[in-house]
Design a protein around this motif. Structure first.
Motif, PDB file in Angstrom:
ATOM      1  N   THR A 181      -5.430 -16.683  -4.084  1.00 13.62           N
ATOM      2  CA  THR A 181      -4.314 -17.332  -4.783  1.00 13.62           C
ATOM      3  C   THR A 181      -3.353 -16.305  -5.363  1.00 13.62           C
ATOM      4  O   THR A 181      -2.631 -16.592  -6.310  1.00 13.62           O
ATOM      5  N   GLU A 182      -3.338 -15.127  -4.796  1.00 11.58           N
ATOM      6  CA  GLU A 182      -2.514 -14.049  -5.354  1.00 11.58           C
ATOM      7  C   GLU A 182      -1.039 -14.435  -5.424  1.00 11.58           C
ATOM      8  O   GLU A 182      -0.381 -14.249  -6.459  1.00 11.58           O
ATOM      9  N   THR A 183      -0.493 -14.973  -4.329  1.00 14.61           N
ATOM     10  CA  THR A 183       0.918 -15.356  -4.318  1.00 14.61           C
ATOM     11  C   THR A 183       1.187 -16.455  -5.348  1.00 14.61           C
ATOM     12  O   THR A 183       2.127 -16.375  -6.137  1.00 14.61           O
ATOM     13  N   ALA A 184       0.352 -17.476  -5.344  1.00 13.35           N
ATOM     14  CA  ALA A 184       0.528 -18.582  -6.286  1.00 13.35           C
ATOM     15  C   ALA A 184       0.379 -18.120  -7.725  1.00 13.35           C
ATOM     16  O   ALA A 184       1.151 -18.533  -8.605  1.00 13.35           O
ATOM     17  N   ASP A 185      -0.584 -17.262  -7.995  1.00 14.51           N
ATOM     18  CA  ASP A 185      -0.811 -16.802  -9.367  1.00 14.51           C
ATOM     19  C   ASP A 185       0.376 -16.015  -9.901  1.00 14.51           C
ATOM     20  O   ASP A 185       0.715 -16.095 -11.089  1.00 14.51           O
ATOM     21  N   GLY A 186       1.022 -15.235  -9.017  1.00 15.31           N
ATOM     22  CA  GLY A 186       2.210 -14.500  -9.450  1.00 15.31           C
ATOM     23  C   GLY A 186       3.334 -15.434  -9.858  1.00 15.31           C
ATOM     24  O   GLY A 186       4.031 -15.189 -10.853  1.00 15.31           O
ATOM     25  N   ILE A 187       3.503 -16.524  -9.111  1.00 12.20           N
ATOM     26  CA  ILE A 187       4.558 -17.492  -9.440  1.00 12.20           C
ATOM     27  C   ILE A 187       4.185 -18.280 -10.690  1.00 12.20           C
ATOM     28  O   ILE A 187       5.039 -18.563 -11.544  1.00 12.20           O
ATOM     29  N   LEU A 188       2.902 -18.616 -10.836  1.00 13.77           N
ATOM     30  CA  LEU A 188       2.454 -19.295 -12.060  1.00 13.77           C
ATOM     31  C   LEU A 188       2.699 -18.426 -13.286  1.00 13.77           C
ATOM     32  O   LEU A 188       3.144 -18.914 -14.334  1.00 13.77           O
ATOM     33  N   ALA A 189       2.444 -17.133 -13.155  1.00 15.38           N
ATOM     34  CA  ALA A 189       2.693 -16.216 -14.276  1.00 15.38           C
ATOM     35  C   ALA A 189       4.192 -16.131 -14.570  1.00 15.38           C
ATOM     36  O   ALA A 189       4.596 -16.027 -15.737  1.00 15.38           O
ATOM     37  N   PHE A 190       5.012 -16.201 -13.526  1.00 18.00           N
ATOM     38  CA  PHE A 190       6.463 -16.194 -13.723  1.00 18.00           C
ATOM     39  C   PHE A 190       6.898 -17.442 -14.489  1.00 18.00           C
ATOM     40  O   PHE A 190       7.715 -17.363 -15.424  1.00 18.00           O
ATOM     41  N   ILE A 191       6.359 -18.595 -14.110  1.00 20.46           N
ATOM     42  CA  ILE A 191       6.689 -19.847 -14.796  1.00 20.46           C
ATOM     43  C   ILE A 191       6.333 -19.738 -16.276  1.00 20.46           C
ATOM     44  O   ILE A 191       7.108 -20.146 -17.155  1.00 20.46           O
ATOM     45  N   HIS A 192       5.170 -19.172 -16.556  1.00 21.95           N
ATOM     46  CA  HIS A 192       4.748 -19.007 -17.949  1.00 21.95           C
ATOM     47  C   HIS A 192       5.652 -18.008 -18.685  1.00 21.95           C
ATOM     48  O   HIS A 192       6.074 -18.263 -19.825  1.00 21.95           O
ATOM     49  N   LYS A 193       5.968 -16.889 -18.033  1.00 15.07           N
ATOM     50  CA  LYS A 193       6.794 -15.860 -18.678  1.00 15.07           C
ATOM     51  C   LYS A 193       8.170 -16.390 -19.037  1.00 15.07           C
ATOM     52  O   LYS A 193       8.740 -16.045 -20.079  1.00 15.07           O
ATOM     53  N   GLU A 194       8.707 -17.260 -18.184  1.00 10.88           N
ATOM     54  CA  GLU A 194      10.046 -17.812 -18.412  1.00 10.88           C
ATOM     55  C   GLU A 194      10.022 -19.031 -19.330  1.00 10.88           C
ATOM     56  O   GLU A 194      11.058 -19.674 -19.546  1.00 10.88           O
ATOM     57  N   CYS A 195       8.815 -19.361 -19.847  1.00 13.05           N
ATOM     58  CA  CYS A 195       8.651 -20.511 -20.762  1.00 13.05           C
ATOM     59  C   CYS A 195       9.103 -21.821 -20.125  1.00 13.05           C
ATOM     60  O   CYS A 195       9.717 -22.680 -20.784  1.00 13.05           O
ATOM     61  N   LEU A 196       8.808 -21.975 -18.837  1.00 11.11           N
ATOM     62  CA  LEU A 196       9.133 -23.208 -18.124  1.00 11.11           C
ATOM     63  C   LEU A 196       7.953 -24.175 -18.201  1.00 11.11           C
ATOM     64  O   LEU A 196       6.792 -23.756 -18.287  1.00 11.11           O
ATOM     65  N   THR A 197       8.244 -25.458 -18.170  1.00 10.20           N
ATOM     66  CA  THR A 197       7.217 -26.493 -18.146  1.00 10.20           C
ATOM     67  C   THR A 197       7.189 -27.120 -16.756  1.00 10.20           C
ATOM     68  O   THR A 197       8.148 -27.762 -16.337  1.00 10.20           O
ATOM     69  N   LEU A 198       6.108 -26.908 -16.041  1.00 15.37           N
ATOM     70  CA  LEU A 198       6.010 -27.415 -14.671  1.00 15.37           C
ATOM     71  C   LEU A 198       5.768 -28.920 -14.687  1.00 15.37           C
ATOM     72  O   LEU A 198       4.784 -29.394 -15.275  1.00 15.37           O
ATOM     73  N   ARG A 199       6.656 -29.671 -14.035  1.00 12.83           N
ATOM     74  CA  ARG A 199       6.553 -31.127 -14.002  1.00 12.83           C
ATOM     75  C   ARG A 199       6.142 -31.678 -12.636  1.00 12.83           C
ATOM     76  O   ARG A 199       5.492 -32.717 -12.557  1.00 12.83           O
ATOM     77  N   TYR A 200       6.553 -30.997 -11.565  1.00 11.20           N
ATOM     78  CA  TYR A 200       6.293 -31.531 -10.221  1.00 11.20           C
ATOM     79  C   TYR A 200       5.943 -30.399  -9.263  1.00 11.20           C
ATOM     80  O   TYR A 200       6.471 -29.282  -9.368  1.00 11.20           O
ATOM     81  N   ILE A 201       5.075 -30.717  -8.320  1.00  6.75           N
ATOM     82  CA  ILE A 201       4.816 -29.880  -7.149  1.00  6.75           C
ATOM     83  C   ILE A 201       5.355 -30.668  -5.963  1.00  6.75           C
ATOM     84  O   ILE A 201       4.859 -31.760  -5.646  1.00  6.75           O
ATOM     85  N   LEU A 202       6.391 -30.150  -5.321  1.00  8.17           N
ATOM     86  CA  LEU A 202       7.129 -30.894  -4.294  1.00  8.17           C
ATOM     87  C   LEU A 202       6.901 -30.284  -2.914  1.00  8.17           C
ATOM     88  O   LEU A 202       7.163 -29.095  -2.700  1.00  8.17           O
ATOM     89  N   GLU A 203       6.442 -31.096  -1.992  1.00  2.64           N
ATOM     90  CA  GLU A 203       6.280 -30.661  -0.599  1.00  2.64           C
ATOM     91  C   GLU A 203       7.388 -31.290   0.242  1.00  2.64           C
ATOM     92  O   GLU A 203       7.667 -32.495   0.110  1.00  2.64           O
TER      93      GLU A 203
END
Length: 316
Positions: A74-96
């Protein structure tokens, strides 16, 4: 449609990924866009954020899978999750945008990282794709029931913060394929590529070259200043790019620029698709992606296997 519940205050301590591209201040009712390029599968994953409320969605997340070793990370996903946290964003949807055949989705990892509070969303025609591929991989029908959390209908709308998103059905590459329209930005998935790349294949089961032509025409009919964010990029001799205006697509798309007729495109695309081999990650991708990112059930010893159909006319 039900709205997503609030995500818990999740902490991500890993290293934050650096966006390949950043697009901010794009206009009224238009989100900030952070683009992340996954090199192995040439996939763009997007984090879309309302600059006022800081609510965000992630579009087409990638799960790292090494085909030779069978290793998933999950290296790629974890980097983006950490970015979301660093930017103080609130994740609402996972869109495919669709059931991908060239990479495994990391949707379940994102969902579980937020305490399963964030819904995984896709177009309602995913059920047609599931019906096609479940028998091929011997997937139990019960495993497909409510595999996704939200099934979008054509032209449906939902809100991300104070911004409105419209669902745009864009079949052809796959029957379930859709785009997400936020203000003047459109996330096109594999329905159109950068002008010098052109178009995606339409020969997968349920794909249709005429539908793909019509979907591309639908995108080209949008206002000239709309921004089309593509799902992949395969640059011939340039740096990777993630976005292009409708006007540029109309002028330069090598397969369907303005004035290209349906017969010419159909003939070209069909001939081209007949020469293409199957994507490297076709079988594992479909087994995971028709179930919203869930791996096949483990056996009695806790082992997980992907199935690979074999075609042979020889009795061995």
């Amino acid at each position: 449609m039900q709205t997503a519940s609030h995500s818990p205050d999740v902490k991500f301590t890993g290293k934050s990924a650096v966006p390949s591209r950043i697009h901010v201040n794009l206009g009224e009712d238009t989100p900030d866009v952070y683009s992340f390029f996954e090199k192995v599968t040439s996939t763009w994953t997007y984090v879309v954020a309302d600059p006022v409320s800081k609510e965000a969605a992630v579009i087409d997340p990638v799960l790292d899978y090494d085909h030779s070793s069978g290793k998933i990370s999950t290296e790629t996903a974890d980097g983006i999750l950490a970015f979301i946290h660093k930017e103080c964003l609130t994740l609402r949807y996972i869109l495919e945008t669709h059931a991908h055949a060239d990479h495994l989705t990391a949707a379940q990892h994102y969902k579980q990282s937020f305490g399963c509070a964030v819904p995984v969303c896709i177009g309602s025609r995913i059920k047609q794709v599931q019906q096609t591929f479940a028998p091929i991989y011997d997937v139990e029908p019960s495993l497909l029931d409510n595999a996704f959390d939200i099934y979008f209908r054509d032209d449906e709308r939902f809100k991300l913060g104070d911004m409105l998103c419209k669902i745009l059905h864009l079949p052809g590459h796959t029957p379930d394929h859709l785009g997400y329209v936020f203000g003047r930005v459109v996330f096109t998935g594999d329905s159109i590529f950068m002008p010098d790349v052109g178009s995606a294949r339409a020969d997968f089961p349920g794909g249709n070259v005429k539908d793909l032509y019509n979907s591309m025409q639908r995108l080209l009919s949008l206002p000239f200043d709309y921004l089309l964010f593509v799902g992949h990029d395969y640059p011939p001799e340039r740096a990777i790019e993630d976005v292009v205006t409708v006007e540029e697509q109309r002028r330069r798309n090598k397969h369907v620029k303005a004035g290209t007729d349906e017969a010419a495109f159909t003939a070209f695309r069909s001939a081209r698709d007949a020469q293409l081999g199957a994507p490297k990650l076709l079988h594992p991708s479909l087994q995971v992606n028709i179930r919203a990112g869930k791996l096949p059930p483990a056996d009695a010893e806790g082992r997980v296997f992907f199935k690979v159909p074999v075609k042979t006319a020889v009795a061995l």
